[in-house]
Design a protein around this motif. Structure first.
Motif, PDB file in Angstrom:
ATOM      1  N   SER A 296      29.867  -2.538 -14.535  1.00  0.00           N
ATOM      2  CA  SER A 296      28.419  -2.504 -14.281  1.00  0.00           C
ATOM      3  C   SER A 296      27.628  -2.615 -15.575  1.00  0.00           C
ATOM      4  O   SER A 296      26.627  -3.341 -15.649  1.00  0.00           O
ATOM      5  CB  SER A 296      28.054  -1.206 -13.550  1.00  0.00           C
ATOM      6  N   LEU A 297      28.088  -1.899 -16.628  1.00  0.00           N
ATOM      7  CA  LEU A 297      27.379  -1.945 -17.898  1.00  0.00           C
ATOM      8  C   LEU A 297      27.423  -3.343 -18.502  1.00  0.00           C
ATOM      9  O   LEU A 297      26.406  -3.849 -19.000  1.00  0.00           O
ATOM     10  CB  LEU A 297      27.988  -0.931 -18.871  1.00  0.00           C
ATOM     11  N   PHE A 298      28.589  -3.990 -18.430  1.00  0.00           N
ATOM     12  CA  PHE A 298      28.685  -5.345 -18.961  1.00  0.00           C
ATOM     13  C   PHE A 298      27.904  -6.339 -18.105  1.00  0.00           C
ATOM     14  O   PHE A 298      27.451  -7.372 -18.604  1.00  0.00           O
ATOM     15  CB  PHE A 298      30.152  -5.762 -19.071  1.00  0.00           C
TER      16      PHE A 298
ATOM     17  N   LEU B 128      24.487  -6.159 -19.434  1.00  0.00           N
ATOM     18  CA  LEU B 128      24.448  -6.866 -20.706  1.00  0.00           C
ATOM     19  C   LEU B 128      24.451  -8.374 -20.488  1.00  0.00           C
ATOM     20  O   LEU B 128      23.732  -9.112 -21.182  1.00  0.00           O
ATOM     21  CB  LEU B 128      25.638  -6.459 -21.571  1.00  0.00           C
ATOM     22  N   ALA B 129      25.225  -8.847 -19.506  1.00  0.00           N
ATOM     23  CA  ALA B 129      25.260 -10.279 -19.216  1.00  0.00           C
ATOM     24  C   ALA B 129      23.899 -10.773 -18.728  1.00  0.00           C
ATOM     25  O   ALA B 129      23.465 -11.880 -19.070  1.00  0.00           O
ATOM     26  CB  ALA B 129      26.338 -10.572 -18.172  1.00  0.00           C
TER      27      ALA B 129
ATOM     28  N   PRO C 135      19.873 -16.978 -20.698  1.00  0.00           N
ATOM     29  CA  PRO C 135      18.682 -17.639 -21.253  1.00  0.00           C
ATOM     30  C   PRO C 135      17.508 -17.506 -20.287  1.00  0.00           C
ATOM     31  O   PRO C 135      17.676 -17.685 -19.069  1.00  0.00           O
ATOM     32  CB  PRO C 135      19.126 -19.103 -21.408  1.00  0.00           C
ATOM     33  N   PRO C 136      16.329 -17.175 -20.794  1.00  0.00           N
ATOM     34  CA  PRO C 136      15.171 -16.975 -19.907  1.00  0.00           C
ATOM     35  C   PRO C 136      14.866 -18.168 -19.019  1.00  0.00           C
ATOM     36  O   PRO C 136      14.441 -18.003 -17.878  1.00  0.00           O
ATOM     37  CB  PRO C 136      14.021 -16.701 -20.883  1.00  0.00           C
TER      38      PRO C 136
ATOM     39  N   SER D 134      13.132  -6.685 -16.571  1.00  0.00           N
ATOM     40  CA  SER D 134      14.435  -7.323 -16.364  1.00  0.00           C
ATOM     41  C   SER D 134      15.082  -7.711 -17.685  1.00  0.00           C
ATOM     42  O   SER D 134      16.292  -7.937 -17.748  1.00  0.00           O
ATOM     43  CB  SER D 134      14.279  -8.564 -15.472  1.00  0.00           C
ATOM     44  N   ILE D 135      14.280  -7.801 -18.748  1.00  0.00           N
ATOM     45  CA  ILE D 135      14.808  -8.119 -20.073  1.00  0.00           C
ATOM     46  C   ILE D 135      15.071  -6.851 -20.882  1.00  0.00           C
ATOM     47  O   ILE D 135      16.129  -6.689 -21.496  1.00  0.00           O
ATOM     48  CB  ILE D 135      13.817  -9.007 -20.857  1.00  0.00           C
ATOM     49  N   VAL D 136      14.107  -5.941 -20.867  1.00  0.00           N
ATOM     50  CA  VAL D 136      14.156  -4.781 -21.750  1.00  0.00           C
ATOM     51  C   VAL D 136      15.078  -3.691 -21.208  1.00  0.00           C
ATOM     52  O   VAL D 136      15.757  -3.008 -21.981  1.00  0.00           O
ATOM     53  CB  VAL D 136      12.723  -4.234 -21.973  1.00  0.00           C
ATOM     54  N   THR D 137      15.118  -3.500 -19.890  1.00  0.00           N
ATOM     55  CA  THR D 137      15.936  -2.427 -19.319  1.00  0.00           C
ATOM     56  C   THR D 137      17.419  -2.571 -19.638  1.00  0.00           C
ATOM     57  O   THR D 137      18.059  -1.588 -20.041  1.00  0.00           O
ATOM     58  CB  THR D 137      15.717  -2.336 -17.794  1.00  0.00           C
TER      59      THR D 137
END
Length: 284
Positions: free
Chosen positions: A114-116, A119-120, A125-126, A155-158
């Protein structure tokens, strides 16, 4: 053994050279922002303007808002960026502080997977997410709103906050919270009373970088906003470039103002940054 004099001289010279390399672009940006247009376009560069002017800053802060006045609209964009970046940071930091603790301390199935996965998602790419995010915001009637930008930026920062905080918690000894639980604290109580105070450097560092991620984001803001009420600083600076002409001095003034909040954050929390980064990087 104390380092020799030559070594110390070399270190200080290298530090001065690095400082000049880092600060030179910002110095040129500042000089360009107060230089008259004629001097900026001159084939012979001026290291300092003969007639410095603050008219561009006056235009940004004193002009009446209007659709055709990009300088006045930049002022609203600064407010929008501050609101969006602050809310995004607060939401992401709360989720990252709680979720990172769960990933660091709790044992459950698919914990690392879940953590990876988070990270993925952060590493995607946005541009690959523009269409699904646009459709989702359109269906929720959140296009051209600050709320839509906050949701998108989360969705980017969390994922960044989750990954960073989980690594930081792993650098803290688990014996402290176990002792707190023996004394009667619940797991949440141990987190709030023991772990979070110790994790302050990591929280501040993670929050600062999360704020910068939201503050500097350009693509989503460009596509998901269309009016002055929701545009952010990167888009406002891009609008200083017209179809037939560009006010490079105004672009420079906008760049200077855009660097002020990150600079203030760095100065306020500089003593936490190194400790937060190094402690959170030793385990994972």
């Amino acid at each position: 053994m104390r380092p020799g004099r030559r070594y110390m001289i070399g270190i200080h010279v290298a530090a001065v050279v690095m400082a000049l390399v880092v600060l030179a672009p910002f110095a040129w940006l500042l000089i360009s922002s107060v230089s008259p247009s004629a001097e900026l376009l001159s084939p012979h560069p001026h290291w300092w303007p003969e007639n410095p002017t603050l008219e561009r800053y006056k235009a940004i802060f004193r002009s009446a808002p209007g659709e055709a006045d990009v300088a006045a609209n930049f002022r609203q964009a600064m407010v929008n960026s501050f609101i969006v970046a602050t809310l995004t940071t607060l939401v992401s930091l709360v989720v990252g502080a709680l979720g990172g603790y769960a990933f660091a301390r709790l044992k459950f199935r698919f914990r690392r997977t879940s953590l990876f996965t988070f990270l993925a998602i952060y590493m995607l790419p946005p541009i690959a997410l523009v269409i699904p995010l646009y459709l989702a915001l359109a269906n929720l009637d959140l296009l051209d709103t600050k709320t839509g930008l906050v949701i998108t930026y989360c969705s980017i920062v969390t994922p960044f906050c989750l990954w960073t905080m989980s690594n930081y918690y792993l650098s803290l000894p688990a014996d402290l919270e176990e002792a707190a639980r023996v004394d009667g604290c619940t797991r949440l109580g141990a987190l709030v009373r023991v772990i979070l105070p110790l994790a302050r450097p990591g929280l501040l560092t993670t929050g600062m970088f999360g704020f910068l991620l939201a503050w500097d984001e350009f693509l989503y803001s460009l596509i998901f906003t269309s009016t002055t009420q929701s545009k952010t600083i990167p888009v406002a600076i891009a609008e200083f470039t017209g179809k037939y002409s560009s006010d490079f001095g105004l672009i420079a003034a906008g760049g200077v103002l855009a660097t002020v909040p990150p600079l203030v954050l760095a100065l306020l929390f500089q003593r936490y940054i190194v400790g937060g980064l190094t402690s959170g990087a030793v385990k994972g």
